[in-house]
Design a protein around this motif. Structure first.
Motif, short mmCIF file in Angstrom:
data_model
loop_
_atom_site.label_atom_id
_atom_site.label_comp_id
_atom_site.label_asym_id
_atom_site.label_seq_id
_atom_site.Cartn_x
_atom_site.Cartn_y
_atom_site.Cartn_z
N LEU A 51 8.71 -8.16 5.23
CA LEU A 51 7.55 -8.21 6.12
C LEU A 51 6.79 -6.89 6.07
O LEU A 51 5.55 -6.87 6.03
N ILE A 93 2.92 -6.48 4.88
CA ILE A 93 1.88 -5.88 5.71
C ILE A 93 1.20 -4.74 4.97
O ILE A 93 -0.03 -4.56 5.05
N THR A 94 1.98 -3.96 4.22
CA THR A 94 1.39 -2.86 3.45
C THR A 94 0.43 -3.39 2.39
O THR A 94 -0.71 -2.91 2.27
N GLY A 140 -0.96 -6.30 2.39
CA GLY A 140 -2.04 -6.99 3.09
C GLY A 140 -3.12 -6.05 3.57
O GLY A 140 -4.31 -6.41 3.56
N GLY A 141 -2.75 -4.85 4.00
CA GLY A 141 -3.75 -3.88 4.43
C GLY A 141 -4.70 -3.51 3.30
O GLY A 141 -5.91 -3.42 3.49
N VAL A 166 -1.11 1.20 6.52
CA VAL A 166 -1.34 0.12 7.48
C VAL A 166 -2.19 0.60 8.65
O VAL A 166 -3.15 -0.08 9.04
N PHE A 226 -3.98 -9.96 5.05
CA PHE A 226 -2.61 -9.79 5.54
C PHE A 226 -1.75 -11.02 5.24
O PHE A 226 -0.56 -10.90 4.92
N PHE A 257 1.65 -11.04 2.89
CA PHE A 257 2.90 -11.62 3.39
C PHE A 257 3.45 -12.67 2.42
O PHE A 257 4.63 -12.66 2.07
#
Length: 330
Positions: free
Chosen positions: A8, A12-13, A15-16, A178, A279, A283
């Motif tokens: 996760l 998130i990293t 996705g940013g 992030v 994001f 994921f």
């Protein structure tokens, strides 16, 4: 459970970074109904500009070489110790690198709009698309021929896991990526929603001719759009260099395609949709790679999962998750 949380964090990293790049696609489409396929090269250009700025401020060899040609920059040598030996100096160095990359990449985006897209604004829609592809190929080959095919990016921030015995992969680099991405996304959303310039951009996206009649300088609004989008892409490029430790001339291709996919998933033309799509895509990619490897599926198949999700969403919700399907009246 820890394995899931670690993936996760990875998602998130990623996705940013995807969200920052996707905003450039969705802003240009929202204003001009055009897909700027040269945007992936803005990501790459920002990475190289950030690397050059970093070396100029913190690397003795680069400073010596530059000062032979431009002696008035000799004062940078006295600042090198401050930038490299203290936490405050490192933070200021990162801010300068990100700011320079954003401004210069944004300027490159404005130049691209002025000379490659504006003359074709009233041409058939295929013409700007071909022009965008031409700009993309030109920038890639210019970097390959004039700079280098790849360059190592110095490790500025610790990559040590600070999650203790949980082994979640929470590192200062990922926290910075992030946190900065979320802050920039929120700032842009507020800028578009609350300021006069943001309202002018929204008006131009709805009707350029009517906006011009109401006193809005349409050319300036479009130029600003081409500044903000590439600036965010340039910042994402610096983050990519810091995260992966290298920059290459073709580094923008796959992240560009995936970020465009994220914009479409979220709803092309919708800023919050681009954020959500970025994001969500990060994921999905992290989970597909992690759990696919557990059952013997090669890591490369994570891209298959990404585009399968895109197809499914377009089949059942063509306007994207936060977009709306618009019926054109003939």
């Amino acid at each position: 459970m820890n394995y899931f949380l670690a993936q996760l964090v990875n998602g998130i990293t990623l996705g940013g970074m995807y969200a920052l790049i996707a905003l450039g696609y969705t802003m240009v489409y929202g204003v001009l109904l055009m897909i700027n396929f040269a945007h992936s090269e803005m990501f790459m250009s920002g990475a190289y500009i950030g690397l050059g700025t970093l070396l100029l401020l913190s690397n003795a060899g680069t400073q010596n070489a530059i000062c032979k040609v431009l002696p008035f920059l000799s004062f940078l040598k006295s600042l090198r110790g401050f930038f490299t030996s203290s936490t405050a100096g490192l933070i200021i160095l990162l801010v300068i690198v990100l700011a320079v990359a954003a401004v210069l990449t944004g300027g490159l985006g404005m130049l691209t709009e002025r000379f490659a897209y504006r003359p074709l604004r009233h041409a058939p829609r295929l013409a700007p698309l071909i022009s965008a592809l031409g700009v993309s190929i030109f920038l890639q080959n210019a970097v390959l021929l004039w700079i280098a095919s790849n360059k190592p990016f110095p490790h500025l921030i610790s990559v040590k896991d600070i999650s203790g015995g949980m082994h979640l992969g929470i590192t200062p680099v990922r926290i910075m990526i992030v946190a900065t991405s979320v802050l920039l996304l929120i700032a842009l959303d507020l800028f578009i929603a609350r300021t006069r310039v943001g309202k002018a951009m929204r008006a131009t996206s709805q009707d350029q001719d009517a906006s011009g009649l109401m006193g809005i300088n349409v050319n300036s609004v479009i130029a600003l759009t081409f500044f903000i989008g590439p600036a965010l892409g340039g910042i994402a490029g610096v983050f990519s260099g810091i995260y992966y430790g290298t920059v290459t001339y073709n580094m923008g291709f796959m992240p560009g395609i995936k970020s465009f996919t994220a914009a479409v998933i979220g709803g092309i033309g919708n800023l919050r949709g681009a954020m959500l799509g970025g994001f969500l895509l990060g994921f999905i990619e992290a989970m597909a790679q992690a759990y696919g490897s557990l059952i013997g599926v090669p890591a490369a198949y994570k891209d298959v999962a990404t585009f399968v999700i895109l197809i499914v969403i377009l089949v059942f919700r063509p306007g994207g998750l936060l977009g709306s399907s618009v019926v054109e009246k003939v």
